[in-house]
Design an enzyme around this catalytic site. Structure first.
Site, PDB file in Angstrom:
ATOM      1  N   ASN A  15      33.018  43.067  40.831  1.00 37.52           N
ATOM      2  CA  ASN A  15      32.164  41.899  40.599  1.00 37.52           C
ATOM      3  C   ASN A  15      32.434  41.448  39.164  1.00 37.52           C
ATOM      4  O   ASN A  15      31.964  42.078  38.221  1.00 37.52           O
ATOM      5  CB  ASN A  15      30.691  42.300  40.794  1.00 37.52           C
ATOM      6  CG  ASN A  15      29.738  41.191  40.379  1.00 37.52           C
ATOM      7  OD1 ASN A  15      30.141  40.047  40.209  1.00 37.52           O
ATOM      8  ND2 ASN A  15      28.468  41.543  40.215  1.00 37.52           N
ATOM      9  N   LYS A  17      31.374  38.912  37.631  1.00 37.73           N
ATOM     10  CA  LYS A  17      30.241  38.192  37.006  1.00 37.73           C
ATOM     11  C   LYS A  17      30.773  36.947  36.294  1.00 37.73           C
ATOM     12  O   LYS A  17      31.740  36.354  36.741  1.00 37.73           O
ATOM     13  CB  LYS A  17      29.464  39.114  36.063  1.00 37.73           C
ATOM     14  CG  LYS A  17      29.103  40.445  36.716  1.00 37.73           C
ATOM     15  CD  LYS A  17      28.081  41.194  35.940  1.00 37.73           C
ATOM     16  CE  LYS A  17      27.869  42.556  36.575  1.00 37.73           C
ATOM     17  NZ  LYS A  17      26.729  43.271  36.070  1.00 37.73           N
ATOM     18  N   GLU A 103      20.966  40.568  39.344  1.00 39.76           N
ATOM     19  CA  GLU A 103      20.957  39.486  38.334  1.00 39.76           C
ATOM     20  C   GLU A 103      20.530  38.167  38.966  1.00 39.76           C
ATOM     21  O   GLU A 103      19.869  37.350  38.331  1.00 39.76           O
ATOM     22  CB  GLU A 103      22.340  39.394  37.666  1.00 39.76           C
ATOM     23  CG  GLU A 103      22.536  40.556  36.693  1.00 39.76           C
ATOM     24  CD  GLU A 103      23.980  40.985  36.484  1.00 39.76           C
ATOM     25  OE1 GLU A 103      24.900  40.216  36.796  1.00 39.76           O
ATOM     26  OE2 GLU A 103      24.174  42.126  36.010  1.00 39.76           O
ATOM     27  N   GLU A 173      22.252  49.320  44.373  1.00 32.55           N
ATOM     28  CA  GLU A 173      22.496  49.159  42.941  1.00 32.55           C
ATOM     29  C   GLU A 173      21.176  49.314  42.179  1.00 32.55           C
ATOM     30  O   GLU A 173      20.426  48.343  42.033  1.00 32.55           O
ATOM     31  CB  GLU A 173      23.074  47.772  42.659  1.00 32.55           C
ATOM     32  CG  GLU A 173      24.406  47.516  43.317  1.00 32.55           C
ATOM     33  CD  GLU A 173      25.231  46.517  42.518  1.00 32.55           C
ATOM     34  OE1 GLU A 173      26.369  46.861  42.167  1.00 32.55           O
ATOM     35  OE2 GLU A 173      24.730  45.423  42.209  1.00 32.55           O
ATOM     36  N   GLY A 179      25.276  47.855  34.301  1.00 34.05           N
ATOM     37  CA  GLY A 179      25.701  47.412  32.971  1.00 34.05           C
ATOM     38  C   GLY A 179      25.081  48.197  31.830  1.00 34.05           C
ATOM     39  O   GLY A 179      25.169  47.789  30.670  1.00 34.05           O
ATOM     40  N   SER A 218      27.266  51.074  36.834  1.00 36.37           N
ATOM     41  CA  SER A 218      28.063  51.809  35.836  1.00 36.37           C
ATOM     42  C   SER A 218      29.034  52.819  36.466  1.00 36.37           C
ATOM     43  O   SER A 218      29.199  53.930  35.949  1.00 36.37           O
ATOM     44  CB  SER A 218      27.146  52.485  34.808  1.00 36.37           C
ATOM     45  OG  SER A 218      26.382  51.505  34.118  1.00 36.37           O
TER      46      SER A 218
HETATM   47  C1  PEP Z   1      27.228  45.093  39.212  1.00 34.72           C
HETATM   48  O1  PEP Z   1      26.914  44.172  38.504  1.00 34.72           O
HETATM   49  O2  PEP Z   1      27.277  44.937  40.449  1.00 34.72           O
HETATM   50  C2  PEP Z   1      27.512  46.373  38.589  1.00 34.72           C
HETATM   51  C3  PEP Z   1      27.477  47.448  39.326  1.00 34.72           C
HETATM   52  O3  PEP Z   1      27.792  46.354  37.231  1.00 34.72           O
HETATM   53  P1  PEP Z   1      28.289  47.592  36.327  1.00 34.72           P
HETATM   54  O4  PEP Z   1      29.345  48.329  37.110  1.00 34.72           O
HETATM   55  O5  PEP Z   1      28.835  46.959  35.086  1.00 34.72           O
HETATM   56  O6  PEP Z   1      27.096  48.440  36.090  1.00 34.72           O
END
Ligand code: PEP
Length: 262
Positions: A15, A17, A103, A173, A179, A218
């Site tokens: 992703n 973003k 988000e 998630e 993040g 993460s």
């Molecule tokens: C995400 O935004 O779907 C995500 C898992 O971000 P990160 O891996 O940076 O935590």
């Protein structure tokens, strides 16, 4: 409830973003193309900002890497300035569409009901929706994780029926892990994934058993193997690490190796 997992497909989805540039995307995708084989039984895909879909389609068509949108409108067309529909994403060869990312839920007001509408739009456009669910830190600390996951899953079941999940993907998630550099332990991830699968199994065990559930929050190449070894974790939805070819490929390899072990 212990459900089988052997038949579930596995995936690692990036992703991006709100990141990217034409030049940077090309460098990143060419690096991925060198490492991800055309025939692979662990799907690999990137979900990119919609202005880059044409570029990504041009570079990835015929490769082993799929692509998708990060969101879709709950509308198909009309006076909705700034929106992009699932049908439009499908015109650019998208296979996937993320819906309900935290988000979107927290920054842009996507409610459970709106997310379910978006999911239905993605299905209608023949995309594979990646339906994101997860609790905040406050909800976890209050002991409400399962209550939140149940509410999010039930809203989708109510709108789309359990058959709507046949061919979809769920991403667990935890918001506190996105993040932040803080990852759920493999035990926490397994517990949440099993809960989600069990909830869906109450409606249809066959659909629940086949449903890929990805972990996001993460994920790095250093923690991916442990997470993906869990029986109900079928791969990852990867934010920050999907922007660095070496890291993303490392995560995909961990999923491929975990699949061999399962
Ligand atoms: C995400 O935004 O779907 C995500 C898992 O971000 P990160 O891996 O940076 O935590």
């Amino acid at each position: 409830m212990v459900l089988g997992f052997a038949m579930r497909s596995k995936a690692v989805v990036g992703n991006w973003k709100l990141n990217g540039s034409l030049a940077g995307n090309e460098t990143l995708l060419r690096a991925l193309l060198r490492e991800i084989p055309r025939d692979t039984d662990v799907a690999c895909a990137v979900c990119v900002p919609s202005p880059y879909l044409a570029q990504v389609q041009g570079l990835l068509t015929g490769s082993g890497i799929g692509w998708g949108a990060q969101d879709v409108s709950r509308h198909d067309q009309g006076a909705y300035t700034g929106e992009a529909s699932a049908r439009m994403a499908a015109e650019f060869g998208c296979r996937y569409a993320i819906v309900g990312h935290s988000e979107r839920r927290t920054l842009f007001g996507d409610t459970d009901a709106i997310v379910a509408e978006k999911y239905a739009r993605a299905r209608a456009a023949k995309l594979t929706p990646i339906f994101c669910v997860g609790e905040t830190l406050e909800e976890r600390e209050r002991g409400d994780t399962e209550k939140v996951l149940a509410r999010q899953v039930d809203a989708l079941l109510e709108r789309c029926g359990v058959s709507g999940l046949d061919g979809g993907i769920v991403a667990y998630e935890p918001v506190w892990a996105i993040g932040t550099g803080r990852t759920a332990t493999s035990a926490q991830a397994q517990e949440a994934h099993a809960f989600i699968r069990g909830r869906i199994a109450q409606k249809d065990r066959g659909i629940a058993e086949k449903l890929p559930t990805l972990y996001g929050g993460s994920v790095k190449s250093s923690n991916a193997a442990e997470l993906f070894a869990m029986p109900d974790v079928d791969g990852g939805l990867v934010g920050g690490a999907s922007l660095v070819a070496e890291d993303f490929v490392g995560i995909w390899r961990a999923a491929r190796d975990a699949r061999k072990g399962k």
